[in-house]
Scaffold this active site. Sequence first.
Site, mmCIF file in Angstrom:
data_model
loop_
_atom_site.group_PDB
_atom_site.id
_atom_site.type_symbol
_atom_site.label_atom_id
_atom_site.label_comp_id
_atom_site.label_asym_id
_atom_site.label_seq_id
_atom_site.Cartn_x
_atom_site.Cartn_y
_atom_site.Cartn_z
ATOM 1 N N LYS A 3 0.871 -1.190 0.000
ATOM 2 C CA LYS A 3 0.000 0.000 0.000
ATOM 3 C C LYS A 3 0.897 1.226 0.000
ATOM 4 O O LYS A 3 2.035 1.184 0.466
ATOM 5 C CB LYS A 3 -0.872 0.022 1.260
ATOM 6 C CG LYS A 3 -2.153 0.808 1.078
ATOM 7 C CD LYS A 3 -3.164 -0.005 0.322
ATOM 8 C CE LYS A 3 -4.418 0.770 0.029
ATOM 9 N NZ LYS A 3 -5.500 -0.149 -0.353
ATOM 10 N N ASP A 33 -6.749 4.300 -4.876
ATOM 11 C CA ASP A 33 -7.452 4.081 -3.611
ATOM 12 C C ASP A 33 -8.139 5.427 -3.345
ATOM 13 O O ASP A 33 -8.343 6.206 -4.285
ATOM 14 C CB ASP A 33 -6.471 3.672 -2.501
ATOM 15 C CG ASP A 33 -7.182 3.060 -1.299
ATOM 16 O OD1 ASP A 33 -7.519 1.873 -1.346
ATOM 17 O OD2 ASP A 33 -7.422 3.770 -0.298
HETATM 18 N N1 GLU Z 1 -7.101 0.143 -3.451
HETATM 19 C C1 GLU Z 1 -7.791 -1.030 -3.841
HETATM 20 C C2 GLU Z 1 -7.736 -2.073 -2.741
HETATM 21 O O1 GLU Z 1 -7.626 -1.748 -1.614
HETATM 22 C C3 GLU Z 1 -7.297 -1.571 -5.159
HETATM 23 C C4 GLU Z 1 -5.874 -2.039 -5.148
HETATM 24 C C5 GLU Z 1 -5.387 -2.488 -6.493
HETATM 25 O O2 GLU Z 1 -6.163 -2.551 -7.444
HETATM 26 O O3 GLU Z 1 -4.194 -2.798 -6.557
HETATM 27 O O4 GLU Z 1 -7.844 -3.251 -2.940
#
Ligand code: GLU
Length: 453
Positions: free
Chosen positions: A129, A169
Amino acid sequence: MEFKNAYLKKVYEEAVRKNPGEPEFHQTISEVLTSLEPVIDRHPEYEKVDLMGRMVEPERMFTFRVVWQDDNGDWHTNRGWRCQFNGAIGPYKGGIRFQKNVNQGIIKFLGFEQTFKNSLTGLPIGGAKGGSDFDPAGKSDAEVMRFCQSFMTALYRYIGPDIDVPAGDMGVGGREIGFMYGQYRRLKGVFENGVLTGKGLSYGGSLIRPEATGYGAVYYLCEVLKHTGDDIKGKKVVLSGYGNVTWGAVKKLAELGAVPVTISGRAGYVYDPAGITTDEKVDFVYRMRTEGMKDGLAAYAEKFGAEFHPGEKPWSVKGDIYMPCATQNEVAMKEAEQISGSGAKYYIEVANMPTSNEALNYMRGLGTMVVAPSKAVNAGGVGVSALEMAQNSERLVWTAEQVDAELHRMMINIHKVSAEAAEEYGLGYDLVSGAKIAGFKKVADAMMAQGCF
Ligand code: GLU
């Protein structure tokens, strides 16, 4: 939270000591470790190599300075992070969040959750993240572009299609991904579009990616309803948020004959008793976010004759199904009591960790509601990101039908493996523990097989 297993208690206490001032990270570790107790009891080999001590420590984490200039020529300095939490089963994968309140502990909690969620998709993606304490509210396109370019200038050396693949996100959508990809391409001099997902369709994005998290959540809900012998048609659904996830969920709910009645934001919530069910209403919700509409919730209420409740959360509205889609800890004890007091039978988490541990335990303990965890429910978003990576490496474009069918299959499977994992440990239909156990197993196997590092 009470630990019965002394080893897990020690791992938790060590993690709290090593990560001071990061309550969200402590919260998710405590929640995950307590759910894993039966697995750790049954597998002494994990304790023998201190697998869990390793599991709660990110492989690495970067902090960097992001400097940018606003339209008046004033300079600003923000902080950026990327946490590569666990790469045992695939390249690190997870979104980037731009929000004023982002800090190191929030990025770590999200990276930890992402590891289990990504494993649950059944696809080869590790957990990561990133984000920044940059506040996108009220910024011009040019300011956002300069910020994204500066952010990517710091980040690009740590990522790549086989290394770490960021995505969107909160605060990061198609526009931001486009600016970041442009800067990555400029810096690297290669067309490596598998380095980011959530891209625009013209340069390697996947059809259905914008809808995927919300659609996936509703596909998962349908599996829960199938299990309990219930029907989605006519069910009144109370949702929070008004971003891309809420929009996707509302769209699919309406399509399947359910009646989504609320959306919300920092300004308050909208209650639309007639249901957010027409194309016009669903499109309006989409535009509220993508066009950065000012006072969008009030505008929705006025346009469609719905109620706007400023400064309040939607949880006092009575519904059959509750789906928190906004952010972490939006449902604490007071809200949990409102939700369970409504007599609803389904509490389906969608946002990452939307429920405080106390509220989650309370609702699970009542035994009157099926409680489904976000790690499983929202996994369709990152799952379709992995499909976007596959299309990029194949240099192919799948049809919307193909992606949607894969997403649907993935969500059916996530529900199935979670329910089976809970059964295997004698927990009954416990989707919260089941998801963690199922997600954990694959990562643990890979880590054990690869030896210690
Ligand atoms: N932010 C989204 C999640 O928490 C998508 C992450 C992504 O597609 O890599 O899963």
